[in-house]
Design a protein around this motif. Structure first.
Motif, PDB file in Angstrom:
ATOM      1  N   GLN A  31      36.760 -23.375 -26.769  1.00 48.34           N
ATOM      2  CA  GLN A  31      37.494 -22.847 -25.660  1.00 48.34           C
ATOM      3  C   GLN A  31      38.857 -22.739 -25.699  1.00 48.34           C
ATOM      4  N   ASP A  64      32.590 -18.205 -27.940  1.00 53.77           N
ATOM      5  CA  ASP A  64      33.745 -18.776 -27.437  1.00 53.77           C
ATOM      6  C   ASP A  64      34.107 -18.519 -26.100  1.00 53.77           C
ATOM      7  N   SER A  65      35.085 -19.275 -25.542  1.00 55.63           N
ATOM      8  CA  SER A  65      35.278 -18.950 -24.139  1.00 55.63           C
ATOM      9  C   SER A  65      36.742 -19.138 -24.075  1.00 55.63           C
ATOM     10  N   THR A 101      36.432 -20.145 -16.458  1.00 57.46           N
ATOM     11  CA  THR A 101      35.790 -19.925 -17.916  1.00 57.46           C
ATOM     12  C   THR A 101      35.118 -18.942 -17.956  1.00 57.46           C
ATOM     13  N   THR A 103      33.053 -17.024 -20.946  1.00 57.86           N
ATOM     14  CA  THR A 103      32.160 -17.170 -22.239  1.00 57.86           C
ATOM     15  C   THR A 103      32.122 -15.839 -22.887  1.00 57.86           C
ATOM     16  N   ASP A 105      29.871 -13.202 -24.961  1.00 57.00           N
ATOM     17  CA  ASP A 105      28.454 -13.235 -25.046  1.00 57.00           C
ATOM     18  C   ASP A 105      27.978 -11.903 -26.172  1.00 57.00           C
TER      19      ASP A 105
END
Length: 201
Positions: A31, A64-65, A101, A103, A105
């Motif tokens: 993150q 990841d974000s 947040t 993410t 994809d």
């Protein structure tokens, strides 16, 4: 008495390897805190590239974000055209909770802008490029032996005749291997089971 037989331990190791190869193990991403300690705020002065400069210092991967922290603002995910004009009329996603947040994809480009037009025009926007990780493919086990007529006259292997090509068409070969922490834990646990089962027999 053993908790499992050697054949059961072998089965556990095989199952862990199958799960690793199929991608069934959960992969934990990293993150990133957008803007670091300053967060998602309108840049001041001539600092209009602050967020893209920040992104260029990081490497983003699928899983990841990015974490946005902000007040009295919003985060819009838009396409490349809307990013260029700061047009938030039809965003792909809109967030306004102050703690967002997002993410990744898929690999490719992601475009984020502030929902406040003035903030966006002053540089509160961000392009993130999510890297495409190619599956690991081991090369041949060894290089082929030189054949007669290949220019090998013996002598110094470091002479210019043996130097790598220097043209711009030559490119290095690289391989990326991504192993999730969960895969490492699963393999370590399987190895312990095998070790203990051998001791307890």
């Amino acid at each position: 008495m053993a908790c499992c037989s050697v054949s059961q331990a072998s089965l556990l190791v095989c199952a862990a390897l199958v799960m690793l190869g199929s991608g069934s193990l959960p992969a934990g991403g990293f993150q990133f805190h957008v803007g670091g300690s300053r967060g998602w705020i309108e840049p001041t002065g001539n600092d209009t590239d602050v967020y893209n400069d920040w992104a260029s210092e990081n490497r983003f991967h699928v899983g990841d974000s990015v974490y946005f922290e902000y007040k009295n603002d919003s985060v819009l995910v838009v396409d490349g055209d809307d990013y260029g004009t700061c047009d938030g009329t039809y965003p792909i996603y809109k967030f306004k909770d102050g703690h967002t947040t997002f993410t990744f994809d898929r690999f490719g480009f992601f475009y984020f802008i502030s929902g406040n037009l003035t903030h966006c025009l002053n540089g509160q926007r961000l392009i993130v490029r999510v890297m495409h990780i190619l599956p690991f493919s081991p090369g041949p086990l060894g290089a082929p032996a030189p054949q007669p007529g290949d220019g090998d006259q013996g002598g110094d292997p470091f002479s210019p005749a043996h130097s790598p090509p220097t043209s711009s068409s030559a490119s290095p070969v690289t391989a990326n291997v991504l192993v999730s922490p969960a895969a490492v834990v699963a393999l370590a646990a399987a190895a312990l089971v095998v070790s203990f089962s051998g001791l307890l027999l």
